[in-house]
Design an enzyme around this catalytic site. Sequence first.
Site, PDB file in Angstrom:
ATOM      1  CG  PHE A 154      -3.309  15.485   0.851  1.00  0.00           C
ATOM      2  CD1 PHE A 154      -4.097  14.465   1.151  1.00  0.00           C
ATOM      3  CD2 PHE A 154      -3.060  15.778  -0.297  1.00  0.00           C
ATOM      4  CE1 PHE A 154      -4.796  13.693   0.110  1.00  0.00           C
ATOM      5  CE2 PHE A 154      -3.401  15.058  -1.465  1.00  0.00           C
ATOM      6  CZ  PHE A 154      -4.209  13.906  -1.315  1.00  0.00           C
ATOM      7  CG  ASP A 166      -5.851   8.792   5.613  1.00  0.00           C
ATOM      8  OD1 ASP A 166      -5.201   9.462   6.548  1.00  0.00           O
ATOM      9  OD2 ASP A 166      -6.925   9.385   5.004  1.00  0.00           O
ATOM     10  NE  ARG A 168      -1.982   8.044  -9.354  1.00  0.00           N
ATOM     11  CZ  ARG A 168      -2.578   7.867  -8.446  1.00  0.00           C
ATOM     12  NH1 ARG A 168      -2.239   7.543  -7.448  1.00  0.00           N
ATOM     13  NH2 ARG A 168      -3.922   7.877  -8.654  1.00  0.00           N
ATOM     14  CD  GLU A 196      -2.923   0.558   0.846  1.00  0.00           C
ATOM     15  OE1 GLU A 196      -2.699   1.574  -0.018  1.00  0.00           O
ATOM     16  OE2 GLU A 196      -4.484   0.681   1.142  1.00  0.00           O
ATOM     17  CG  ASP A 197      -0.933   4.867  -1.500  1.00  0.00           C
ATOM     18  OD1 ASP A 197      -1.597   4.117  -0.536  1.00  0.00           O
ATOM     19  OD2 ASP A 197      -1.195   5.683  -2.181  1.00  0.00           O
TER      20      ASP A 197
HETATM   21  P1  IMP Z   1      -7.729   4.920   3.647  1.00  0.00           P
HETATM   22  O1  IMP Z   1      -8.663   4.022   3.030  1.00  0.00           O
HETATM   23  O2  IMP Z   1      -8.189   6.242   4.451  1.00  0.00           O
HETATM   24  O3  IMP Z   1      -6.744   4.376   4.472  1.00  0.00           O
HETATM   25  O4  IMP Z   1      -6.652   5.581   2.340  1.00  0.00           O
HETATM   26  C1  IMP Z   1      -6.045   4.880   1.623  1.00  0.00           C
HETATM   27  C2  IMP Z   1      -6.016   5.815   0.369  1.00  0.00           C
HETATM   28  O5  IMP Z   1      -6.069   7.255   0.407  1.00  0.00           O
HETATM   29  C3  IMP Z   1      -4.469   5.600   0.040  1.00  0.00           C
HETATM   30  O6  IMP Z   1      -4.214   4.443  -0.628  1.00  0.00           O
HETATM   31  C4  IMP Z   1      -4.459   6.903  -0.952  1.00  0.00           C
HETATM   32  O7  IMP Z   1      -4.719   6.740  -2.207  1.00  0.00           O
HETATM   33  C5  IMP Z   1      -5.426   7.896  -0.403  1.00  0.00           C
HETATM   34  N1  IMP Z   1      -4.735   8.842   0.566  1.00  0.00           N
HETATM   35  C6  IMP Z   1      -4.690   9.036   1.883  1.00  0.00           C
HETATM   36  N2  IMP Z   1      -3.796   9.943   2.492  1.00  0.00           N
HETATM   37  C7  IMP Z   1      -3.374  10.564   1.465  1.00  0.00           C
HETATM   38  C8  IMP Z   1      -2.588  11.472   1.320  1.00  0.00           C
HETATM   39  O8  IMP Z   1      -1.919  12.234   2.261  1.00  0.00           O
HETATM   40  N3  IMP Z   1      -1.841  11.859  -0.076  1.00  0.00           N
HETATM   41  C9  IMP Z   1      -2.402  11.341  -1.241  1.00  0.00           C
HETATM   42  N4  IMP Z   1      -3.417  10.057  -1.072  1.00  0.00           N
HETATM   43  C10 IMP Z   1      -3.823   9.766   0.263  1.00  0.00           C
HETATM   44 MG    MG Z   2      -5.195   7.971  -4.215  1.00  0.00          MG
END
Ligand code: IMP
Ligand code: MG
Length: 173
Positions: A149, A100, A162, A96-97
């Site tokens: 962010f 969050d 990206r 995963e990137d």
């Molecule tokens: P989650 O489901 O809230 O954990 O979010 C996961 C996805 O939200 C990540 O795979 C990202 O694509 C996007 N995301 C969350 N925080 C950021 C950020 O700070 N920058 C860019 N994308 C984010």
């Molecule tokens: Mg994204």
Amino acid sequence: MRLIDPPLITSEAIQQRIMELAETIASDYGADPILMIVVMKGSLFFAADLARALHRALSLDYIRAKSYAGTERTGAVHLLHLPETDLAGQHVLVVEDILDTGHTAVAVCDYLRSQGPASVRLCTLLDKPSRRQAGVEADYAGFVIEDHFVVGYGLDFNEGWRHLRAIHRLEEG
Ligand code: IMP
Ligand code: MG
């Protein structure tokens, strides 16, 4: 939106940390071949570098998940593409990137677990623990960051940024 310089995490720091993660992962998996499932598109570059730091049996497939529009969380997670590989009996490493709220990771891992793998572990480049809503923790995390962010090294804002080598904060303007 404008990039804030200097980067929050430099390209050198990312590459250094990937080497450390690869060492830990290699030692944890021992002789087990890894099936790396890349969560597209955010972990494209991270997975490419991490996979190439692992000199061992490894195969690659990908899953696509979408949960964000801009910086706003829409709540539901959609799985837009599923891996073609048979997951039964495989040692799956989800890449995963960013972790969050955790909703994406939960949706992805729940789906993968439903396919009968031998194991599922989660590796994330970035971890924002202060934002967590779902009960999920990474087995491997590159960097723990504050509630900023960020973009670059795969992470996007409205599909832009990206391609940057480093990870930057964004500001209005
Ligand atoms: P989650 O489901 O809230 O954990 O979010 C996961 C996805 O939200 C990540 O795979 C990202 O694509 C996007 N995301 C969350 N925080 C950021 C950020 O700070 N920058 C860019 N994308 C984010
Ligand atoms: Mg994204």
